[in-house]
Scaffold this active site. Structure first.
Site, PDB file in Angstrom:
ATOM      1  N   ASN A  27      -9.904   0.160  -0.806  1.00 16.76           N
ATOM      2  CA  ASN A  27      -8.595   0.140  -1.083  1.00 16.76           C
ATOM      3  C   ASN A  27      -8.120  -0.470  -1.836  1.00 16.76           C
ATOM      4  O   ASN A  27      -7.513  -1.558  -1.726  1.00 16.76           O
ATOM      5  CB  ASN A  27      -8.385  -0.736   0.590  1.00 16.76           C
ATOM      6  CG  ASN A  27      -6.465  -0.908   1.414  1.00 16.76           C
ATOM      7  OD1 ASN A  27      -5.821  -0.346   0.074  1.00 16.76           O
ATOM      8  ND2 ASN A  27      -5.771  -0.888   2.294  1.00 16.76           N
ATOM      9  N   HIS A  37      -3.368   7.741   1.390  1.00 15.79           N
ATOM     10  CA  HIS A  37      -3.959   6.373   0.669  1.00 15.79           C
ATOM     11  C   HIS A  37      -4.633   5.781   1.824  1.00 15.79           C
ATOM     12  O   HIS A  37      -5.021   6.055   2.675  1.00 15.79           O
ATOM     13  CB  HIS A  37      -2.416   5.415   1.892  1.00 15.79           C
ATOM     14  CG  HIS A  37      -3.405   3.562   1.249  1.00 15.79           C
ATOM     15  ND1 HIS A  37      -3.985   3.077   0.434  1.00 15.79           N
ATOM     16  CD2 HIS A  37      -2.839   2.976   2.705  1.00 15.79           C
ATOM     17  CE1 HIS A  37      -3.629   1.630   0.585  1.00 15.79           C
ATOM     18  NE2 HIS A  37      -4.079   1.733   1.879  1.00 15.79           N
ATOM     19  N   CYS A  46       0.879  -1.008   0.387  1.00 17.00           N
ATOM     20  CA  CYS A  46       0.380   0.071  -0.010  1.00 17.00           C
ATOM     21  C   CYS A  46       0.846   1.606  -0.202  1.00 17.00           C
ATOM     22  O   CYS A  46       0.562   2.285  -0.522  1.00 17.00           O
ATOM     23  CB  CYS A  46      -1.182  -0.094   1.198  1.00 17.00           C
ATOM     24  SG  CYS A  46      -2.134  -1.486   1.094  1.00 17.00           S
TER      25      CYS A  46
END
Length: 326
Positions: A283, A253, A116
């Site tokens: 996500n 993020h 990520c």
């Protein structure tokens, strides 16, 4: 005068298939609900790649949009960096596939894998190439197909992730080197491999010979995220010679709304200074920051001259921040 890596074009791609929370409600044995998912993550829907649709294909589409936005041709690009944890193949890299997909005949390309945090790491690499004179224009892409590594029996993870791609083009330009000048002002990267068990995929070429599925200790990841993201963002601002009060937008993020809001609160900024897309995208790992940037530019919130802070944390653990003047 110094060289700054300045953003000149951006674009994104989301797969056609939209998956609302209701689809997870209907999955036998998962025991979840739209209310449960929204309350814990802020996610309402996400996009899943179609059967046969690959990470590289999505990356190419996002890249073409960024090139159009910058009014550039593929051969104007010196380097391609793709941040991904879900490549088409073990090798070659997704980045070289993007080269081929765009019809590029020169330059160089490579992948970055920091889960990520991948796009932040890719930006730092691109910035280093530009300021050192090794490249003038770098195409930086985050692209993921996390729907391919989900455990569909684990309601704590499978409802969180989505697929997509975002692309940003950076160009070297002369700068006086002040915080008011456009471009990347600072980067700050960290990792700590002792926390591997908190977030990982239980498969690999040299271990199991299988793809594996994602495993996560959510509460522990949350605890590390708030602390580490706040600290790296603070460090990035200090390196850039600016303060929290100078920030126009935080582009984080898009892990979940709890991590986003918790970090921003500790950071000392209101939520109306945050580009949030997690409700629509879920996500998307390394793709989430460029996706959010592209949305923010597209709807007019992010304007030339705005000061942006991007921060991310992912498996490893790996984390970092980039401060840039748009």
């Amino acid at each position: 005068m110094i060289i700054r890596a300045v953003p000149v074009g951006i674009g994104h791609y989301l797969p056609e298939r939209v998956v609302p929370n209701a689809e997870f409600e209907a999955m036998e044995g998962l025991e979840t609900s739209d209310e449960w998912i929204r309350a814990r993550s802020g996610i309402e829907r996400r996009h899943f790649a179609a059967e046969g649709e690959t990470t590289s294909q999505m990356a190419v589409t996002a890249a073409r949009k960024a090139l159009d936005h910058a009014a550039l041709n593929p051969d104007d690009i010196d380097a391609v960096i793709v941040a991904t944890s879900t490549p088409d193949l073990t090798f070659p890299s997704v980045a070289t596939m993007v080269q081929a997909g765009l019809g590029m005949t020169g330059g160089f390309a490579f992948d970055v894998q920091a889960v990520c945090a991948g796009f932040v790491y890719a930006l730092a690499n691109a910035n280093a190439l530009i300021v050192s004179g090794q490249a003038n224009r770098v195409l930086v892409i985050g692209a993921e197909t996390f729907s391919r590594i989900m455990d569909w029996t684990d309601r704590t993870t499978c409802v969180l992730f989505g697929d997509g791609a975002g692309a940003l083009i950076l160009e070297g330009r002369d700068s006086a080197g002040t915080p008011q000048d456009r471009g990347i002002l600072s980067t700050d990267l960290h990792s700590d491999g002792t926390h591997r068990e908190l977030l990982y995929v239980d498969g690999g070429v040299s271990s199991t010979g299988t793809t594996g599925v994602l495993k996560m200790q959510g509460k522990e990841v949350f605890r590390h995220a708030i602390e580490k993201l706040t600290k790296t963002a603070d460090t990035g601002l200090a390196k850039a010679g600016v303060t929290v009060g100078d920030v126009d937008w935080v582009v984080p993020h898009q892990a979940n709304i709890r991590i986003i809001s918790g970090t921003v609160k500790k950071f000392g900024l209101p939520m109306d200074k945050v580009i949030v897309t997690v409700q629509d995208h879920g996500n998307t790992s390394a793709a989430s920051i460029p996706l959010a940037m592209s949305v923010g530019v597209g709807d007019g919130r992010i304007q030339p001259g705005h000061l942006l802070v991007t921060e991310a944390i992912g498996g490893g653990l790996a984390w970092g921040a980039v401060v840039m003047r748009w």
